[in-house]
Design a protein around this motif. Structure first.
Motif, PDB file in Angstrom:
ATOM      1  N   SER A   3      10.740   3.914  -1.073  1.00  0.00           N
ATOM      2  CA  SER A   3      10.931   4.593   0.212  1.00  0.00           C
ATOM      3  C   SER A   3      11.076   3.579   1.345  1.00  0.00           C
ATOM      4  N   TYR A   4      10.269   2.521   1.298  1.00  0.00           N
ATOM      5  CA  TYR A   4      10.357   1.486   2.335  1.00  0.00           C
ATOM      6  C   TYR A   4      11.741   0.853   2.352  1.00  0.00           C
ATOM      7  N   LEU A   5      12.262   0.487   1.193  1.00  0.00           N
ATOM      8  CA  LEU A   5      13.573  -0.146   1.127  1.00  0.00           C
ATOM      9  C   LEU A   5      14.666   0.788   1.623  1.00  0.00           C
ATOM     10  N   GLN A   6      14.548   2.070   1.297  1.00  0.00           N
ATOM     11  CA  GLN A   6      15.537   3.037   1.756  1.00  0.00           C
ATOM     12  C   GLN A   6      15.487   3.210   3.282  1.00  0.00           C
ATOM     13  N   SER A   7      14.288   3.120   3.849  1.00  0.00           N
ATOM     14  CA  SER A   7      14.120   3.353   5.280  1.00  0.00           C
ATOM     15  C   SER A   7      14.451   2.144   6.128  1.00  0.00           C
ATOM     16  N   HIS A   8      14.160   0.936   5.623  1.00  0.00           N
ATOM     17  CA  HIS A   8      14.221  -0.246   6.474  1.00  0.00           C
ATOM     18  C   HIS A   8      15.262  -1.282   6.055  1.00  0.00           C
ATOM     19  N   CYS A   9      15.875  -1.116   4.908  1.00  0.00           N
ATOM     20  CA  CYS A   9      16.788  -2.151   4.439  1.00  0.00           C
ATOM     21  C   CYS A   9      18.225  -1.664   4.315  1.00  0.00           C
ATOM     22  N   GLN A  10      18.537  -0.487   4.838  1.00  0.00           N
ATOM     23  CA  GLN A  10      19.883   0.031   4.733  1.00  0.00           C
ATOM     24  C   GLN A  10      20.897  -0.921   5.386  1.00  0.00           C
ATOM     25  N   ARG A  11      20.488  -1.515   6.504  1.00  0.00           N
ATOM     26  CA  ARG A  11      21.413  -2.407   7.235  1.00  0.00           C
ATOM     27  C   ARG A  11      21.713  -3.668   6.447  1.00  0.00           C
ATOM     28  N   GLU A  12      20.838  -3.984   5.451  1.00  0.00           N
ATOM     29  CA  GLU A  12      21.054  -5.196   4.661  1.00  0.00           C
ATOM     30  C   GLU A  12      21.934  -4.920   3.453  1.00  0.00           C
ATOM     31  N   ALA A  13      22.185  -3.636   3.156  1.00  0.00           N
ATOM     32  CA  ALA A  13      22.950  -3.288   1.958  1.00  0.00           C
ATOM     33  C   ALA A  13      24.421  -3.674   2.117  1.00  0.00           C
ATOM     34  N   HIS A  23       0.855  -1.182   0.000  1.00  0.00           N
ATOM     35  CA  HIS A  23       0.000   0.000   0.000  1.00  0.00           C
ATOM     36  C   HIS A  23       0.895   1.237   0.000  1.00  0.00           C
ATOM     37  N   SER A  24       0.334   2.347  -0.442  1.00  0.00           N
ATOM     38  CA  SER A  24       1.086   3.602  -0.427  1.00  0.00           C
ATOM     39  C   SER A  24       0.988   4.289   0.931  1.00  0.00           C
ATOM     40  N   ARG A  40       2.175  -7.253  -6.240  1.00  0.00           N
ATOM     41  CA  ARG A  40       3.541  -7.519  -6.647  1.00  0.00           C
ATOM     42  C   ARG A  40       3.543  -8.022  -8.088  1.00  0.00           C
ATOM     43  N   PRO A  41       4.483  -7.581  -8.934  1.00  0.00           N
ATOM     44  CA  PRO A  41       5.659  -6.761  -8.629  1.00  0.00           C
ATOM     45  C   PRO A  41       5.329  -5.267  -8.555  1.00  0.00           C
ATOM     46  N   ALA A  42       5.921  -4.604  -7.562  1.00  0.00           N
ATOM     47  CA  ALA A  42       5.715  -3.174  -7.376  1.00  0.00           C
ATOM     48  C   ALA A  42       7.009  -2.521  -6.908  1.00  0.00           C
ATOM     49  N   ASP A  43       8.159  -3.063  -7.330  1.00  0.00           N
ATOM     50  CA  ASP A  43       9.442  -2.596  -6.821  1.00  0.00           C
ATOM     51  C   ASP A  43       9.770  -1.161  -7.222  1.00  0.00           C
ATOM     52  N   GLU A  44       9.146  -0.668  -8.284  1.00  0.00           N
ATOM     53  CA  GLU A  44       9.408   0.700  -8.728  1.00  0.00           C
ATOM     54  C   GLU A  44       8.435   1.707  -8.130  1.00  0.00           C
ATOM     55  N   HIS A  45       7.449   1.229  -7.403  1.00  0.00           N
ATOM     56  CA  HIS A  45       6.474   2.140  -6.810  1.00  0.00           C
ATOM     57  C   HIS A  45       7.164   3.004  -5.754  1.00  0.00           C
ATOM     58  N   PRO A  46       6.854   4.301  -5.691  1.00  0.00           N
ATOM     59  CA  PRO A  46       7.514   5.189  -4.717  1.00  0.00           C
ATOM     60  C   PRO A  46       7.429   4.693  -3.276  1.00  0.00           C
ATOM     61  N   ALA A  47       6.303   4.092  -2.886  1.00  0.00           N
ATOM     62  CA  ALA A  47       6.176   3.602  -1.516  1.00  0.00           C
ATOM     63  C   ALA A  47       7.142   2.455  -1.252  1.00  0.00           C
ATOM     64  N   ARG A  48       7.341   1.604  -2.244  1.00  0.00           N
ATOM     65  CA  ARG A  48       8.272   0.484  -2.090  1.00  0.00           C
ATOM     66  C   ARG A  48       9.710   0.979  -2.043  1.00  0.00           C
TER      67      ARG A  48
END
Length: 206
Positions: free
Chosen positions: A196-206, A116-117, A186-194
């Protein structure tokens, strides 16, 4: 004291949060799922999988509170959450074969993997069900929600919902502003909400 996710540390001191975290550990149940194609309403617990702790759910952006479903208005926690998180609208939905129009179609839609957005907020007033969320390795984590549980899923997280074998849940839905419930499958990997989510919550996995 009011119970809420340890990740909301800014709302309490360290000692209180530690106590709350220990209390909540006995309240929420989550586990990694197996890959069986059996009835989606079954637990589908991966053999040998330990409970997924609140701290791990917090890294996914999933928030959890335990409220008194009979006294939540008097208790004040929900009112505080409304004010703090900007929830300005709410309604109540009952999901069961007898109560939900177009039940089979809606259940199928709920179980389609989507994002969801906006946040998805559910406070369970009665009954139970499962929210499944993807972790950072794209594994399914199943979260059991029961009477008194309030769960917040962040915008952009891949997830789905199903009833359990009791076929009944009654939940309050809360919204920030105008109520919108638009699933983006899904797939929605290019959606702005997705993104933003990856940038906010997955930095530690990078």
């Amino acid at each position: 004291p009011p119970t809420f996710l340890q990740g909301q540390a800014s709302a309490c001191d360290r000692e209180t949060c530690s106590t709350v975290s220990r209390t909540l550990a006995a309240m929420v149940q989550a586990w990694y799922m197996d890959s069986s194609s059996a009835d989606q309403r079954l637990p589908h617990r991966l053999a040998g999988s330990p409970e997924v702790p609140l701290e791990e759910l917090a890294t996914l952006g999933v928030l959890y509170w335990k409220l008194d479903p009979e006294r939540y208005e008097e208790e004040g926690t929900l009112s505080s959450l409304r004010a703090q998180r900007g929830y300005t609208y709410s309604d109540v939905i009952t999901v069961s074969p007898e109560k939900l129009p177009n039940y089979e179609e809606r259940i199928k839609m709920f179980f389609e993997e989507h994002i969801h957005s906006d946040e998805e907020i559910r406070f369970v007033l009665d009954g139970s069900g499962y929210f499944d969320v993807r972790d950072h390795q794209d594994r399914w984590v199943r979260v059991l929600v029961e009477k008194g549980d309030l769960l917040v899923l962040p915008a952009g997280i891949y997830h789905r919902f199903t009833l359990d074998s009791k076929n009944y849940i009654k939940a309050m839905r809360l919204f920030q502003g105008e109520p919108v419930w638009t699933p983006i499958n899904r797939p929605a990997d290019e959606h702005p909400a997705r993104v933003s989510y990856l940038q906010s919550h997955c930095q530690r996995e990078a």
